[in-house]
Design an enzyme around this catalytic site. Structure first.
Site, PDB file in Angstrom:
ATOM      1  N   CYS A   1      28.527  19.091   8.099  1.00  0.00           N
ATOM      2  CA  CYS A   1      28.831  20.157   9.064  1.00  0.00           C
ATOM      3  C   CYS A   1      29.155  21.512   8.417  1.00  0.00           C
ATOM      4  CB  CYS A   1      29.953  19.693   9.983  1.00  0.00           C
ATOM      5  SG  CYS A   1      30.011  20.581  11.576  1.00  0.00           S
TER       6      CYS A   1
ATOM      7  N   LYS B   1      34.056  15.188   2.987  1.00  0.00           N
ATOM      8  CA  LYS B   1      33.717  16.580   3.304  1.00  0.00           C
ATOM      9  C   LYS B   1      34.564  17.544   2.470  1.00  0.00           C
ATOM     10  CE  LYS B   1      33.455  19.522   7.477  1.00  0.00           C
ATOM     11  NZ  LYS B   1      33.775  19.501   8.921  1.00  0.00           N
TER      12      LYS B   1
ATOM     13  N   GLU C   1      28.273  13.416  11.979  1.00  0.00           N
ATOM     14  CA  GLU C   1      29.694  13.454  11.662  1.00  0.00           C
ATOM     15  C   GLU C   1      30.466  12.873  12.851  1.00  0.00           C
ATOM     16  OE1 GLU C   1      32.856  17.003  10.415  1.00  0.00           O
ATOM     17  OE2 GLU C   1      31.162  17.458  11.734  1.00  0.00           O
TER      18      GLU C   1
END
Length: 266
Positions: free
Chosen positions: A142, A106, A40
């Site tokens: 993440c 995300k 990321e």
């Protein structure tokens, strides 16, 4: 399937970070990998003002990532930032290479431990998978690792491997949580998980720019039974490993948690 996990520390310059991606992609290709996964925020580290550097998927930065993939001859997955309304950005994974062109925004934003990713980032809404050499692969980023339903959605879509680029925040207990959560997500979706974190800036010889989440390293390849097969330490490194795709079916026969799911009563 041979894949590569590239644990790097990115800085605030998107152009300089492309140099890291190019170097690592070529090394991964030389190792025989068909896919290289970067963390990321590969475009620019957290702590950098994101809106001024965000670019669309047809912009110069993503175009150069495609060129890196073409030159190396492998699929590249890397974290970048794309423009969003109201001066915010999307935290986007670009996946590009032979037969692959996709992007994942995300879904779960890191509004935790005193940090508010939603101050500058808008959430995505779609589950995304890609096919690499006939293998279905799910994309996550993440903080998504704290939400098992996303990884089960990958499995429901036919994925046998999930990729998890990250820039994990440091702090008491955070390493233990990273290691526990990544293993749990592999096990409760019974698929392979490639968790690729930013290297710890201190271990890379660079002090973190702020209190933003800038990575702790500890990238890992985790089997569908939840066991760690390969792991890096805190510093930069390239992990190249072979994934036994047949193992997914074997684990799902032994531990059929996906087939055994039941919806709770209303």
């Amino acid at each position: 399937m041979r894949i590569a996990l590239s644990q790097i520390t990115t800085g605030s310059s998107p152009e300089q970070n492309l140099g890291l991606l190019r170097e690592q992609a070529l090394l991964a290709a030389d190792s025989g990998a068909c896919l290289v996964v970067f963390p990321e925020a590969s475009m620019a580290c957290f702590g950098t003002p994101l809106a001024p550097l965000a670019e669309p998927l047809d912009g110069p930065w993503a175009t150069q990532v495609r060129q890196i993939s073409k030159d190396a001859g492998i699929v590249v997955v890397a974290g970048m930032f794309t423009p969003a309304p109201d001066g915010k950005v999307a935290n986007t994974l670009i996946a590009t290479g032979p037969g692959v062109e996709a992007a994942y925004d995300k879904i779960h934003l890191y509004d935790a431990f005193g940090y508010a990713e939603s101050d500058s980032v808008v959430p995505g809404a779609e589950v995304v998978t890609i096919d690499v050499e006939g293998v279905r692969i799910g994309l996550a980023t993440c903080y998504d690792v704290r939400f098992p339903e996303l990884f089960r959605a990958h499995a429901d879509a036919g994925a046998v491997l999930s990729l998890l680029p990250a820039s994990w925040g440091a702090g008491p207990g955070k390493r233990e949580q990273w290691e526990l959560l990544t293993r749990a997500r592999a096990l409760d979706a019974t698929l392979w998980l490639a968790a690729v974190d930013q290297a710890d800036p201190a271990a890379s010889g660079a002090a973190p720019a702020s209190t933003a989440p800038t990575g702790i390293g500890r990238s890992a390849l985790i089997g569908p039974d939840g066991t760690v097969r390969e792991r890096l330490d805190a510093g930069p490194g390239l992990l190249v490993a072979d994934v036994d795709l047949d193992e997914v079916a074997a684990v799902r026969r032994a531990v059929p948690v996906l087939a055994n799911r039941r919806l709770p009563c209303p």
